[in-house]
Design a protein around this motif. Structure first.
Motif: not given
Length: 158
Positions: A46-56
């Protein structure tokens, strides 16, 4: 358009984002904030690592979620490079929805009073100041915030 996805915490992109966050925090607060982020805790169920990305496809932000208890998740290492508006808001919304799917009913976090931009961001997004918890008890520079999540009645995996 910002997209959010689970990612490998040890990838070069993730490590670069963490380093940028630590540098920014050190400039704002005098502390990079790495002392209370244990990579091993991200291996927990139940741990989570997220990355946000732009359109490119460039990595422009990150955030972590880890369990504090059965019902409470802790938000860690939230960062946006602010290369475009809305990265933090999209990341936070995705993180909150993910926390609900994972069965959490509340999210807690800590930041510093000196990081006024972060405190205002969380307050604008429904977080309220709570008593300092865990390693932040008795630390005058710390401010802890929490948000109750809507109940969805199910617990699942992402």
């Amino acid at each position: 358009m910002i997209t959010i996805q689970k990612a490998d915490l040890h990838s070069s992109e993730s490590l670069s984002l963490i380093e940028k966050l630590s540098s920014e925090l050190a400039n704002i607060t005098g502390d990079g904030g790495t002392r209370h982020f244990n990579v091993d805790s991200m291996m927990a169920e139940r741990a989570l690592w997220l990355v946000a990305r732009n359109e490119t496809g460039d990595a422009v932000g990150c955030a972590a979620l880890r369990p504090l208890s059965e019902q409470v998740a802790e938000l860690k290492r939230m960062y946006s490079d602010r290369s475009e508006p809305g990265i933090g808001k999209v990341l936070l919304a995705f993180l909150e929805a993910s926390a609900q799917r994972l069965g959490y009913s509340e999210i807690w976090l800590e930041t510093r009073h000196a990081n006024a931009r972060a405190v205002k961001f969380y307050e604008r997004n429904g977080y309220r100041v709570i008593d300092n918890y865990g390693p932040y008890i008795g630390r005058q520079e710390a401010v802890c915030l929490a948000k109750k999540l809507a109940l969805n009645g199910s617990r699942g995996n992402l």
